[in-house]
Enzyme design. Sequence first.
Site, PDB file in Angstrom:
ATOM      1  CE  LYS A 222      -4.214   1.472   2.401  1.00  0.00           C
ATOM      2  NZ  LYS A 222      -5.092   1.171   3.552  1.00  0.00           N
TER       3      LYS A 222
ATOM      4  CD  GLU B  39     -19.514  -3.810   8.633  1.00  0.00           C
ATOM      5  OE1 GLU B  39     -18.667  -2.975   8.264  1.00  0.00           O
ATOM      6  OE2 GLU B  39     -19.736  -4.876   8.022  1.00  0.00           O
TER       7      GLU B  39
ATOM      8  NE  ARG C 104     -21.852  -4.958   4.357  1.00  0.00           N
ATOM      9  CZ  ARG C 104     -20.758  -5.215   3.655  1.00  0.00           C
ATOM     10  NH1 ARG C 104     -19.742  -4.387   3.691  1.00  0.00           N
ATOM     11  NH2 ARG C 104     -20.669  -6.290   2.915  1.00  0.00           N
TER      12      ARG C 104
END
Length: 676
Positions: free
Chosen positions: A289, A375, A403
């Site tokens: 990254k 979640e 969600r």
Amino acid sequence: MGLLPNIHEPKDLRSLTLPELEQLAAEIRQFLIEKVSKVGGHLGPNLGVVELTLAMHRIFDSPKDTIIFDTGHQSYVHKLVTGRQNFETLRQEGGLSGYPERAESVHDVVESSHASSSLSWAEGISRARQLNGENDRWTVVVIGDGALTGGMAWEAINNIAADRNRKVVIIVNDNGRSYAPTIGGLADHLASLRQTIDKVRTHRAYEGTLDWWKGRLQNGGMPGQMVYKGLHAAKKGIKDWWAPQGLFEDLGMKYIGPLDGHSLQHLEEGLLQAKNFEGPVIVHAMTEKGRGYAPARANEEDQFHAVGVINPETGLPRDEPGAQSWTSVFGEEIAKIADERPDIVGITGAMLIPVGLKEMATRHPDRVIDVGIAEQHALTSAAGLAFGGLHPVVALYATFLNRAFDQLLMDVALHKAGVTIVLDRAGVTGPDGASHHGMWDMALVQSIPGVHVAAPRDADRLREELREAVNVNDAPTVVRYSKGSVGKEIEAIRRLHDGVDVLSETNLDGADAKDTPFTEETDKNGQNPSHERDVLLVAVGSFAELALDVAERLRAQGITSTVVDPRWVLPVPRSIVALAARHRIVVVLEDGVRAGGVGSRIRQEMRSAGVDTALNEVGLPTEFLAHGTRSQVLEKAGLTPQKIAQDTLAQVLGTKVPFARPLPGHGIPTGQIPQL
């Protein structure tokens, strides 16, 4: 002039030599650093997928082959090589989206930026190709290792792996991070994989030979079966020692890798093998990254996952730090509460820093749990923690509560669990667009029995209401607030007995009504029509400042008003209903969808109490709102003080529905006033 300006579509990449591709990769990184530093956006993730995106577009033929980006924040390079290089408009109103968007290009498919859903899309698309007889089309997914912590991804893999002829290539972009470093058992497994390319076992001839020998040996009686088992165990043992890919192969899918995610040659070889296999394949690419940008690589927190306007040379923000953010206020207060109460436990879904739990984690590392992008699990786990005598505080972006609705309803609320859900970035969030606006939360939770919902208007109220929330141990509580900086402190004139704050009152003559307010006594007898005012403005959360502005504009037109902040919008405070009976019209201002929002709930409570005062819900339309600044999005939705004041004035004058109740003495009875 460079190579990038000559790349208009993916086929333009296929004539380039390896040195030219490496030059192009360098140009793309420089382009991203230069452009994103000016407008903000997801910089680190895109710097990490430059070679991967180039290799993917050279091996596969988009849009004939469908390319899906999980979450989509790593799609900038994809945009560049599919003809979208006007990054001056990135994430600006009317400009390029920060995520894939079908309206922009035929090469974009999945617009939702909620993680872990890409493999379900791939399963459905590839099955459709198969059923339609389109056997020359591949479905390719780029999914980060962080997104693989989401259970939905594994539900999809379970179905993809069941069909050995499904033309699905799953590229795991493994940079050890989602937002921050990826944690959990899956992350530990991926980290253990060593660099190798197992070419032979992905060849169709190899598979056919293996199946032939497998059949012969297994049908050869006891000796043959023993030989088969021994050879199979030896083969698997050698492979797992060299590159332990068992997690994937045990699911029935072929595995290629780990590959150097920044070697175009290795990536193209691996992707070509995957394509030639013509069945479901996992390609594991290890990337960095923020690759090629020293400030990003040096940033341990998130390696510039998302940045604002920065100096491209240093990576430092160009703007001076502004007012304190809502997130930082929450972060400081929850850490203090955790210091005082050993039963407080924080839960985050792979976003420790963005939701403000870092300070608590620093002070109490054993009491902050990162569940990954999960979640649903977070909410049910919280119910279990509550049963065990703790008080969990689940911190999420508001958009991601969608969600976990079932778990909030059936695991938390049904069991009357004392769980606090803190929703960051509620309402309109701005440049991240439709799937990131946190505008659905209040409408979603309206139907949940027993839930308490707080919407603080400023920093002091956030601290106050958070403490009130964690003191509720027999029902779920929700505390929601906006993105960005906290506005100025707004002090109340007074607080009613049920916690409602009165922020402003004007008398019939337009003067300030501090000296003659609706007192508790007059509220209770409710029979003095001289105290009736024109408009009751109910301000939800950060819209308190907007409501006060509207009240001032109405005052200038001779319209009297009362502005209240319920603080807790659910359950609806009884004083709101009583005040509604003493006003000609109620206007509810909320930064959530109007359909099923706070205004509609107040209307229901009014009708149940026999109060027929007109009510106007002023909120967001039930639409997917495009990206832009917060103020631009709100203006398009008509949520400006000018527009609201104009509409309210017309309603008071009786020229626009809903019509305000006529003034007392005009032949319309005011009815029985409910008790506070």
